[in-house]
Design an enzyme around this catalytic site. Structure first.
Site, short mmCIF file in Angstrom:
data_model
loop_
_atom_site.label_atom_id
_atom_site.label_comp_id
_atom_site.label_asym_id
_atom_site.label_seq_id
_atom_site.Cartn_x
_atom_site.Cartn_y
_atom_site.Cartn_z
N THR A 200 58.84 54.83 39.55
CA THR A 200 59.60 53.71 40.13
C THR A 200 61.03 53.31 39.94
O THR A 200 61.84 52.89 40.76
CB THR A 200 58.71 52.54 40.16
N LEU A 246 62.05 49.57 42.87
CA LEU A 246 61.33 49.15 43.78
C LEU A 246 59.80 49.59 43.40
O LEU A 246 59.72 51.01 43.56
CB LEU A 246 61.66 49.56 45.07
N HIS A 247 59.13 48.88 42.65
CA HIS A 247 58.02 49.24 42.05
C HIS A 247 56.84 49.47 43.08
O HIS A 247 56.22 50.52 43.28
CB HIS A 247 57.56 48.24 40.84
N ASP A 248 56.26 48.16 43.30
CA ASP A 248 54.81 48.14 43.83
C ASP A 248 54.71 48.97 45.10
O ASP A 248 53.72 49.57 45.37
CB ASP A 248 54.39 46.75 43.91
N CYS A 250 55.70 51.89 46.13
CA CYS A 250 55.32 53.16 45.83
C CYS A 250 53.92 53.64 45.85
O CYS A 250 53.64 54.70 46.43
CB CYS A 250 55.76 53.64 44.44
#
Length: 317
Positions: A200, A246-248, A250
């Protein structure tokens, strides 16, 4: 025009919105190849009452107030609640000023809803994307161990290996917030695909990428851009990075475009005993690929992920 007869991937999204959760929800709700059956919420980035409200706000912004939102666990399995409001804003949606949604929460608890929905569909057809602490999924597995044989891909945002942690030296927030739940999920026998900070951190909200989403128009793109702007500012202030990771989203991006990520077979274990390394994810690649219980994302095409988000929101605007 040729009609696309490809079946949609049925999906339950478990989340704790959260600015990056909001972008992930907006992407999933606009994705033509996904059938979002329900959204379940958990206490995490902000308390449960706020994550449950925010999920309904985001659904309305996407024009998908028809998707039921079930409130779940307010606290971790064995620990006091922990939050990350400094990275998401006091209300969880950055600079947005939330108002009470017109749509009420669905009746019932998130873990039970997850069980009922998965059992109502053919085995291996319902995927779960976990964007927050894994408390709801762990509770569902405790009550219904048969979910191990019924769930389609379980994709989670959580963990860190080569990148190190974002809460402690070795722990990422979603795992650190409820390490016992994460340990139970990884040990359950489920085939889990994990998107940790190693991947991420390669997906960055640069100025050009945010500006492209801002230019789309419509409430969904406006909200996505607003949360990205907030993340950009906070990351610069707190961490010193120019562009926020930008984590979630992904998790959703992989369900839509798996070619944007490189995965490696592995075995993942979670530290639950030591306070020093609480939530550490031990990712072991020295396993037989055919027998590996998990997959770990080692790389991501950041430009491709943001292009997917922009194109999806633009098509839905």
């Amino acid at each position: 025009m040729t009609q696309d007869l490809t079946p949609k991937q049925a999906l339950i999204i478990d989340c704790d919105p959260g600015v990056d959760d909001a972008v992930g929800l907006l992407l999933a709700l606009a994705a033509p190849q996904l059938e979002v059956l329900a959204i379940t919420t958990v206490g995490g980035n902000v308390p449960l009452e706020k994550t449950s409200r925010n999920a309904r706000i985001v659904s309305a912004a996407a024009g998908r107030a028809d998707v039921p939102v079930f409130a779940g666990a307010a606290r971790p399995l064995a620990r006091p609640p922990a939050g990350a409001g400094e990275f998401h804003g006091a209300e969880g949606l950055g600079d947005e000023t939330p108002t009470e949604p017109q749509t009420a929460l669905a009746e019932g608890e998130a873990a039970d809803a997850l069980i009922d929905i998965v059992r109502s569909r053919p085995a291996r057809t319902v995927a779960v994307a976990v964007m927050g602490p894994m408390t709801n999924l762990a509770l569902a597995l405790r009550r219904a161990p048969d979910l191990v044989d019924r769930l389609a891909p379980v994709v989670v945002m959580g963990g860190a290996r080569s990148e190190g942690g974002n809460i402690t030296a070795s722990a990422e927030f979603n795992i650190w917030a409820d390490p016992e739940a994460a340990a139970e999920v990884f040990d359950s026998g489920l085939k889990v695909i994990a998107f940790g900070l190693d991947a991420t951190h390669q997906v960055r909200a640069t100025e050009a990428r945010i500006a492209r989403i801002e230019a789309i128009g419509g409430e969904a793109a406006r909200l996505a851009a607003s949360t990205l702007r907030f993340s950009q500012r906070i990351e610069r202030q707190i961490v010193g990075w120019e562009a926020a990771p930008l984590h979630d989203p992904c998790t959703v991006a992989w369900l839509m475009r798996p070619d944007l990520f490189e995965l490696r077979p592995c075995r993942i274990a979670v530290e639950t005993i030591s306070d020093l390394t609480r939530g550490h994810t031990a990712v072991e690649f020295r396993v037989e690929a055919a027998a590996a219980p998990h997959l770990w994302a080692v790389s991501a095409d950041g430009e491709g992920v943001f292009d997917l988000i922009a194109r999806t929101l633009e098509a839905a605007a």
